[in-house]
Design a protein around this motif. Structure first.
Motif, short mmCIF file in Angstrom:
data_model
loop_
_atom_site.label_atom_id
_atom_site.label_comp_id
_atom_site.label_asym_id
_atom_site.label_seq_id
_atom_site.Cartn_x
_atom_site.Cartn_y
_atom_site.Cartn_z
N MET A 69 0.84 -1.19 0.00
CA MET A 69 0.00 0.00 0.00
C MET A 69 0.89 1.25 0.00
SD MET A 69 -1.35 0.17 3.96
CE MET A 69 -2.49 1.48 3.52
N GLU A 70 0.35 2.35 -0.50
CA GLU A 70 1.07 3.62 -0.51
C GLU A 70 0.81 4.31 0.82
OE1 GLU A 70 3.20 6.46 -0.59
OE2 GLU A 70 3.40 5.25 -2.44
N ILE A 71 1.79 4.25 1.70
CA ILE A 71 1.60 4.68 3.07
C ILE A 71 1.30 6.17 3.18
CG2 ILE A 71 4.08 4.99 3.42
CD1 ILE A 71 1.40 3.93 6.04
N ARG A 72 1.88 6.98 2.35
CA ARG A 72 1.65 8.43 2.47
C ARG A 72 0.22 8.80 2.07
NH1 ARG A 72 6.07 10.69 4.21
NH2 ARG A 72 8.07 9.67 3.80
N ILE A 73 -0.33 8.12 1.07
CA ILE A 73 -1.72 8.34 0.71
C ILE A 73 -2.63 7.91 1.86
CG2 ILE A 73 -3.58 7.65 -0.84
CD1 ILE A 73 -1.48 7.42 -3.06
N TYR A 74 -2.33 6.74 2.41
CA TYR A 74 -3.11 6.24 3.54
C TYR A 74 -3.06 7.22 4.72
CZ TYR A 74 -4.23 3.43 7.68
OH TYR A 74 -4.75 2.98 8.86
N LEU A 75 -1.87 7.70 5.05
CA LEU A 75 -1.73 8.63 6.17
C LEU A 75 -2.49 9.92 5.93
CD1 LEU A 75 2.06 8.19 7.06
CD2 LEU A 75 0.12 7.58 8.51
N ASP A 76 -2.43 10.43 4.71
CA ASP A 76 -3.15 11.67 4.39
C ASP A 76 -4.66 11.46 4.54
OD1 ASP A 76 -0.86 13.08 3.89
OD2 ASP A 76 -0.94 12.83 1.71
N GLU A 77 -5.16 10.33 4.07
CA GLU A 77 -6.60 10.04 4.17
C GLU A 77 -7.03 9.90 5.62
OE1 GLU A 77 -7.08 7.61 -0.08
OE2 GLU A 77 -6.89 6.52 1.82
N GLN A 78 -6.27 9.13 6.39
CA GLN A 78 -6.63 8.91 7.79
C GLN A 78 -6.47 10.19 8.60
OE1 GLN A 78 -7.93 5.82 8.83
NE2 GLN A 78 -7.93 5.68 6.60
N ARG A 79 -5.45 10.97 8.31
CA ARG A 79 -5.24 12.23 9.02
C ARG A 79 -6.43 13.17 8.80
NH1 ARG A 79 -0.95 13.72 6.59
NH2 ARG A 79 0.50 12.56 7.91
N GLN A 80 -6.93 13.21 7.58
CA GLN A 80 -8.06 14.07 7.27
C GLN A 80 -9.31 13.64 8.06
OE1 GLN A 80 -8.18 16.92 5.58
NE2 GLN A 80 -10.33 17.10 6.16
N LEU A 81 -9.53 12.33 8.14
CA LEU A 81 -10.65 11.82 8.92
C LEU A 81 -10.51 12.20 10.39
CD1 LEU A 81 -10.99 8.23 7.38
CD2 LEU A 81 -12.58 10.15 7.07
N VAL A 82 -9.31 12.06 10.91
CA VAL A 82 -9.07 12.42 12.31
C VAL A 82 -9.26 13.91 12.54
CG1 VAL A 82 -7.29 12.56 14.11
CG2 VAL A 82 -7.53 10.46 12.76
N GLU A 83 -8.75 14.73 11.61
CA GLU A 83 -8.90 16.19 11.75
C GLU A 83 -10.38 16.58 11.80
OE1 GLU A 83 -6.59 18.28 12.34
OE2 GLU A 83 -4.76 17.24 11.77
N ALA A 123 2.61 -1.32 7.23
CA ALA A 123 3.17 -0.17 6.51
C ALA A 123 3.54 0.95 7.48
CB ALA A 123 2.16 0.34 5.47
N LEU A 124 2.74 1.15 8.53
CA LEU A 124 3.04 2.17 9.52
C LEU A 124 4.34 1.87 10.25
CD1 LEU A 124 -0.53 2.77 10.94
CD2 LEU A 124 0.99 4.58 10.13
N ALA A 125 4.62 0.60 10.50
CA ALA A 125 5.86 0.23 11.17
C ALA A 125 7.06 0.66 10.33
CB ALA A 125 5.90 -1.28 11.41
#
Length: 298
Positions: A1-15, A288-290
């Protein structure tokens, strides 16, 4: 998986959820709440809430499970932000920059900063025990509150910070250093993953696996933090570089050197990924986060 895309998506949900759950600066407490909001919305990677969501998804990746986990995930960000406000205080690390902005006490004053941290800490427990988390069974909510309090408290993050201050300027060994950081940094990281599993209904075997994963990425996270403190710039970090040296603290690089510290971080990540063997591809975000934690540049 593309970790930076995942992080951006999850970060937006959290925000989006943080904005929903956080108090508005109105009424007689508006100045106090503004100080809380200043640090909460100053940016940040939101790693702990994302780990909580990923821990839940490893057990059950449904949208409903994610929604149930979201207030718990946001509670971890409230607690993490409170810890940063207090870490930066003159009596602690005495820093004037955090997330690329002036620290809370330099903007609002020391007393207001202390109270802003206190407010965020208690708001975390109000969130998990209140209406936002009513979809979680009461027995599970009690376990969540107990787990979060233990990770944040005197035998967890607060205790680790206390040990860190007590031993500043002393020459301590690896066992003492690891104990400090297992408490100060690792406890909340591990709890975030485990609590995601609790929300999703993890069994005992799955919880043990999530805990082993969290323990190892917590170690890797701290080692990388120590390395970045001496290798990255203030602009890159968004906080003062070289603060560990200024505070005369023992770190992994000071004990083992840069190269060995890198190796230790990578070995911890390998152990974390190995702990996820009982899980299928739903745990790929955790895997991927690890790797992201050990490869990050800030």
């Amino acid at each position: 998986m593309e970790i930076r895309i995942y992080l951006d998506e999850q970060r937006q949900l959290v925000e989006e959820r943080l904005a929903r759950y956080m108090l508005e600066p109105i009424g007689v407490f508006s100045q106090h709440i503004e100080a809380m909001r200043y640090s909460l919305f100053a940016g940040g990677k939101r790693i702990r809430p994302i780990l909580c969501l990923a821990g839940a998804a490893a057990i059950n990746s449904s949208e409903n499970t994610r929604n149930l986990a979201m207030p718990v995930a946001c509670a971890f960000e409230f607690i993490h932000t409170y810890s940063l406000i207090h870490d930066d205080l003159p009596a602690m690390d005495d820093d004037d920059l955090r997330r690329g902005k002036p620290t809370n006490h330099t903007v609002f004053g020391e007393a207001a900063a202390i109270l802003a941290g206190d407010g965020l800490l208690t708001l975390a427990f109000e969130l998990v025990s209140g209406p936002a988390a009513t979809g979680i069974a009461d027995k599970s909510r009690l376990r969540l509150i107990h787990t979060i309090a233990g990770a944040a408290g005197s035998l967890g993050m607060v205790g680790g910070q206390s040990l860190d201050m007590i031993h500043a300027g002393e020459q301590i060994g690896y066992d003492e250093l690891r104990h400090i950081h297992q408490s100060k940094t690792g406890a909340l990281i591990t709890a975030s993953v485990v609590c995601g599993g609790i929300v999703a209904g993890a069994d005992e075997k799955q919880e043990r696996a999530l805990k082993a994963y969290g323990d190892n990425i917590g170690l890797a996270f701290q080692i990388v933090d120590d390395l970045l403190d001496i290798m990255a710039t203030t602009a890159e970090l968004g906080k003062s570089a070289g603060s560990d040296i200024k505070s005369d603290k023992v770190t992994y690089p000071s004990l083992f050197g840069v190269e060995t510290s890198h190796t230790m971080a990578k070995e911890a990540v390998q152990e974390a990924v190995a702990a996820l063997a009982p899980f299928d591809r739903q745990a790929d975000p955790l895997r991927a986060l690890a790797h992201y934690i050990v490869d990050r540049k800030k």
